[in-house]
Design a protein around this motif. Structure first.
Motif, PDB file in Angstrom:
ATOM      1  N   ALA A 184       3.469   5.034  -2.925  1.00 51.21           N
ATOM      2  CA  ALA A 184       2.942   5.595  -1.679  1.00 51.21           C
ATOM      3  C   ALA A 184       3.862   5.348  -0.489  1.00 51.21           C
ATOM      4  O   ALA A 184       4.173   6.259   0.252  1.00 51.21           O
ATOM      5  CB  ALA A 184       1.551   5.057  -1.385  1.00 51.21           C
ATOM      6  N   ASP A 185       4.297   4.107  -0.298  1.00 52.32           N
ATOM      7  CA  ASP A 185       5.255   3.936   0.796  1.00 52.32           C
ATOM      8  C   ASP A 185       6.538   3.235   0.362  1.00 52.32           C
ATOM      9  O   ASP A 185       7.109   2.475   1.126  1.00 52.32           O
ATOM     10  CB  ASP A 185       4.609   3.298   2.026  1.00 52.32           C
ATOM     11  N   GLU A 186       6.973   3.562  -0.830  1.00 48.71           N
ATOM     12  CA  GLU A 186       8.308   3.159  -1.280  1.00 48.71           C
ATOM     13  C   GLU A 186       8.477   1.650  -1.407  1.00 48.71           C
ATOM     14  O   GLU A 186       9.582   1.151  -1.555  1.00 48.71           O
ATOM     15  CB  GLU A 186       9.390   3.673  -0.309  1.00 48.71           C
ATOM     16  N   ILE A 205      -2.133  10.041  -5.120  1.00 44.65           N
ATOM     17  CA  ILE A 205      -2.826   9.281  -6.143  1.00 44.65           C
ATOM     18  C   ILE A 205      -2.525   7.793  -6.005  1.00 44.65           C
ATOM     19  O   ILE A 205      -3.411   6.946  -6.084  1.00 44.65           O
ATOM     20  CB  ILE A 205      -2.423   9.776  -7.538  1.00 44.65           C
ATOM     21  N   SER A 206      -1.259   7.518  -5.776  1.00 45.42           N
ATOM     22  CA  SER A 206      -0.838   6.130  -5.625  1.00 45.42           C
ATOM     23  C   SER A 206      -1.559   5.472  -4.453  1.00 45.42           C
ATOM     24  O   SER A 206      -2.056   4.348  -4.541  1.00 45.42           O
ATOM     25  CB  SER A 206       0.673   6.082  -5.420  1.00 45.42           C
ATOM     26  N   GLN A 207      -1.613   6.199  -3.348  1.00 45.45           N
ATOM     27  CA  GLN A 207      -2.278   5.706  -2.153  1.00 45.45           C
ATOM     28  C   GLN A 207      -3.723   5.330  -2.462  1.00 45.45           C
ATOM     29  O   GLN A 207      -4.199   4.273  -2.076  1.00 45.45           O
ATOM     30  CB  GLN A 207      -2.275   6.820  -1.104  1.00 45.45           C
ATOM     31  N   HIS A 208      -4.341   6.220  -3.185  1.00 42.35           N
ATOM     32  CA  HIS A 208      -5.728   5.999  -3.539  1.00 42.35           C
ATOM     33  C   HIS A 208      -5.885   4.735  -4.381  1.00 42.35           C
ATOM     34  O   HIS A 208      -6.774   3.919  -4.153  1.00 42.35           O
ATOM     35  CB  HIS A 208      -6.259   7.209  -4.304  1.00 42.35           C
ATOM     36  N   VAL A 240      -4.036   2.087  -4.517  1.00 39.75           N
ATOM     37  CA  VAL A 240      -3.839   0.867  -3.746  1.00 39.75           C
ATOM     38  C   VAL A 240      -5.084   0.547  -2.935  1.00 39.75           C
ATOM     39  O   VAL A 240      -5.532  -0.597  -2.865  1.00 39.75           O
ATOM     40  CB  VAL A 240      -2.613   0.997  -2.824  1.00 39.75           C
ATOM     41  N   SER A 241      -5.669   1.595  -2.337  1.00 42.80           N
ATOM     42  CA  SER A 241      -6.802   1.358  -1.448  1.00 42.80           C
ATOM     43  C   SER A 241      -8.021   0.824  -2.194  1.00 42.80           C
ATOM     44  O   SER A 241      -8.856   0.130  -1.626  1.00 42.80           O
ATOM     45  CB  SER A 241      -7.168   2.643  -0.705  1.00 42.80           C
ATOM     46  N   VAL A 242      -8.088   1.149  -3.476  1.00 44.80           N
ATOM     47  CA  VAL A 242      -9.233   0.710  -4.261  1.00 44.80           C
ATOM     48  C   VAL A 242      -9.354  -0.814  -4.287  1.00 44.80           C
ATOM     49  O   VAL A 242     -10.439  -1.366  -4.280  1.00 44.80           O
ATOM     50  CB  VAL A 242      -9.137   1.249  -5.709  1.00 44.80           C
TER      51      VAL A 242
END
Lengths: 234, 234
Positions: free
Chosen positions: A96-98, B138-141, B143-145
């Motif tokens: 997501a942010d490298e 997807i990655s962002q999601h 991580v937030s989990v």
DNA sequence: CGGCCGATTGAATAGGGTCAATGTTAGTGG
DNA sequence: CCACTAACATTGACCCTATTCAATCGGCCG
């Protein structure tokens, strides 16, 4: 055979390849995929695969062994995010942010395949089966994340955890009833949101009920039915 | 303009497109992407977008409104997996085995863009920027989990939840301090692993400390510093 | 305006956490 | 090969947080 690969298997010879990322690739594509793999390295217990805040460049697949990923809160205490077994993909957190959002550390001697991310994506563009498989694996992971946190009772959580472990090992051709826990009670507790002492007491309780037998890191599951009942008793 | 699109905006005119899936596409590609969108439909409060066990065919993006995704345990009780706001991708849960693992229901009047999955993937193969953006989201999601479940105290969880909500709304151009909670106390509690009564009491407690003001579904955050302190006090 | 659902508040309880002491074992080095 | 040690696991006692159950309140919708 390149030096860094001498200790391990190419995808063509890996017994797990049919369940792994290249599972739906043809022979040629698999060869190409295999060449994407930068290295297959062994890491020992307590060695890091990557650390939080490191730049994200590649993803990893466990070929053998076990890995734990964890983050550190602002107060400095550790939170275990996941345990990773053979076939499982590690490192997507960094996309997501490298930058990696978690650290990954080996729980035991492990062999890890390293896949540089950019080349992987490029190749995936040309091989739909791979692109699809990538999304599949990520999706699978997402779904599994929810199963634990939704349980409210400690008993339920541990039962769910044990069944999950059992299933994952079985899928990889290992015994579903007898295995060695590669992580400490502390790690299990941390992962489940329980104190290590609680985990210990729960194991004891399960043992008294005849559900399982355990001695430190070894475990034998007797009564899957009971475990499933406990697991569903949210 | 096709009939089903008459109530909503094409990507070219959508104020959120610069933050959405097609964000890194050029004008032409965006037009192509826009044509992938099967429909932009409005759904009302308590209407389902899809239900658990339905076949997975498409993914959804919230254009406006709010959606909740949840699963049902074997005992029949609900577990809230996530809340989804504008820009957020819904439905990936279904990818792994072609069947939705959760249900998604609107919390309020919402506009939802529908993206058939296969065409989306095909197009992504030809547009690296889209492929990348998909993985990013997807990655962002993922991580937030983790951020919520790692907190042990109820206070910490609610503070983390509120800050997360605030951040997500801010990113979408809305006020970070004043907003309307689209979900009930019950839903919040369920999502955080707390009883609804506990959520109520916590709001009251925060209010007494001057951290926020709340009346039913409206909320005003006063003291972000205090919230962050609470949130980090795992 | 009435009914009903969601939110609030209170009191009692239990589940799990914390702290502390004690076992146990794998791995180390002599 | 054996003794030692440090890390992990177990067990017990007490405490605290959040749950449960119950009653009441308040607003929104029809």
């Amino acid at each position: 055979m390149t030096p860094q690969k001498k200790n391990s298997l190419s995808c063509h010879h890996c017994p797990l390849s049919s369940l792994c990322l290249p599972s739906n690739l043809n022979h040629n594509e698999t060869t190409q995929f295999d060449q994407l793999i930068k290295e297959r390295r062994t890491i020992e217990r307590n060695q890091h695969l990557f650390r939080i805040n490191e730049p994200f460049k590649q993803v990893y697949i466990v070929q053998s062994g076990a890995v734990k990923s964890y983050s550190i809160s602002m107060e400095g205490d550790e939170h275990v995010n996941a345990f990773h077994f053979p076939l499982e993909l590690i490192g997507f957190d960094g996309l997501a942010d490298e930058t990696h959002q978690v650290s990954a550390i080996a729980l035991e001697h492990s062999v890890i395949c390293t896949l540089p991310f950019e080349p992987l994506l490029s190749f995936a563009s040309t091989a739909p089966a791979l692109q699809r498989q990538l999304f599949n694996m990520i999706s699978q992971h997402m779904v599994s994340v929810f199963s634990i946190s939704s349980n409210s009772y400690a008993e339920t959580r541990l039962a769910t955890f044990l069944l999950d472990l059992s299933n994952r090992l079985k899928k990889r051709g290992r015994s579903s009833s007898d295995f060695k826990l590669s992580m400490s009670r502390e790690d299990i507790g941390n992962y489940l949101g329980l104190a290590a002492e609680t985990v210990s007491r729960l194991f004891h309780g399960f043992e008294k009920k005849g559900i399982l037998e355990t001695n430190r890191r070894t475990i034998h599951l007797n009564d899957f039915y009971a475990l499933r009942t406990l697991s569903s008793g949210s």
